[in-house]
Design a protein around this motif. Structure first.
Motif, short mmCIF file in Angstrom:
data_model
loop_
_atom_site.label_atom_id
_atom_site.label_comp_id
_atom_site.label_asym_id
_atom_site.label_seq_id
_atom_site.Cartn_x
_atom_site.Cartn_y
_atom_site.Cartn_z
N TYR A 1 0.90 -1.31 -0.13
CA TYR A 1 -0.14 0.02 -0.01
C TYR A 1 0.70 1.10 0.08
N ASN A 2 0.50 2.03 -0.71
CA ASN A 2 1.35 3.56 -1.04
C ASN A 2 0.46 4.73 -0.85
N ASP A 3 -0.42 4.65 0.18
CA ASP A 3 -1.35 5.93 0.43
C ASP A 3 -2.09 6.27 -0.67
N GLU A 4 -2.54 5.25 -1.56
CA GLU A 4 -3.60 5.46 -2.58
C GLU A 4 -5.12 5.85 -2.12
N SER A 5 -5.54 6.67 -2.81
CA SER A 5 -7.00 7.04 -2.34
C SER A 5 -7.82 5.64 -2.77
N PRO A 6 -8.92 5.68 -2.07
CA PRO A 6 -9.85 4.51 -2.38
C PRO A 6 -10.20 4.39 -4.07
N GLU A 7 -10.56 5.48 -4.81
CA GLU A 7 -10.38 5.40 -6.02
C GLU A 7 -9.38 4.71 -6.84
N MET A 8 -8.08 5.45 -6.53
CA MET A 8 -6.76 4.71 -7.04
C MET A 8 -6.66 3.30 -6.83
N TYR A 9 -7.03 2.90 -5.50
CA TYR A 9 -6.63 1.57 -5.10
C TYR A 9 -7.73 0.56 -5.87
N ILE A 10 -9.04 0.94 -5.94
CA ILE A 10 -9.96 0.23 -6.79
C ILE A 10 -9.61 0.25 -8.02
N GLU A 11 -8.95 1.22 -8.66
CA GLU A 11 -8.73 0.96 -10.12
C GLU A 11 -7.36 0.06 -10.46
N LYS A 12 -6.16 -0.04 -9.34
CA LYS A 12 -5.31 -0.76 -9.10
C LYS A 12 -5.76 -2.50 -9.11
N LEU A 13 -6.98 -2.44 -8.22
CA LEU A 13 -7.49 -3.73 -8.21
C LEU A 13 -7.93 -4.27 -9.34
N GLN A 14 -8.72 -3.47 -10.03
CA GLN A 14 -9.45 -3.57 -11.38
C GLN A 14 -8.34 -4.14 -12.35
N SER A 15 -7.36 -3.31 -12.39
CA SER A 15 -6.02 -3.87 -13.52
C SER A 15 -5.32 -5.02 -13.07
N ILE A 16 -5.31 -5.38 -11.93
CA ILE A 16 -4.65 -6.69 -11.51
C ILE A 16 -5.27 -8.00 -11.89
#
Length: 142
Positions: free
Chosen positions: A124-139
């Motif tokens: 975790y690198n202090d992403e916002s919830p939206e950024m975290y969700i975007e990363k989840l969707q990409s993996i």
């Protein structure tokens, strides 16, 4: 009796305000199969790990993440508390060995209902919830 308990757990997770975390990975996989969802397997100890605590506060507890997770995942978090029963600790060591060999915390693994790894989140690198969700969707490669 197990079917009745699982039905009750599914009812609670659907009707409750917040999605319920499962500490039993087998139950999480069963629920994922019956609900057509993936398993969000979180390795975290918020009271003993600063980054775990930040992930919890910044992302996991956010309304944005909770809504996204409710639609897509069954949430699973092995119990790593010192007070956890010995059998639980032994079972969780097997889960760590299989899905988090390097022992990173916090660490997220996305599984299908058959326990196939679909993706892993980096630290975790202090992403916002939206950024975290975007990363989840990409993996996740469905």
């Amino acid at each position: 009796m197990i079917k009745a308990m699982m039905g009750l757990l599914m009812l609670v997770s659907v009707t409750g305000n917040a999605q319920q975390w499962q500490s039993d990975l087998e139950l999480a996989k069963t629920l994922a199969r019956s609900e057509g969802k993936l398993v969000f397997l979180l390795f975290s100890v918020p009271d003993a790990c600063d980054m775990c605590d930040r992930l919890e506060k910044n992302v996991i507890k956010s309304e944005t993440f909770r809504q996204f997770a409710a639609a897509n995942y069954v949430l699973a978090r092995p119990d790593f508390r010192e007070s956890a029963p010995f059998e639980t600790k032994a079972d969780n060591l097997l889960i760590v060995e299989k899905y988090n060999k390097d022992g990173f915390f916090p660490w997220v693994v996305i599984l299908d209902a058959n326990a196939k790894v679909l993706g892993k989140m980096g630290l975790y690198n202090d992403e916002s919830p939206e950024m975290y969700i975007e990363k989840l969707q990409s993996i996740v490669k469905k």
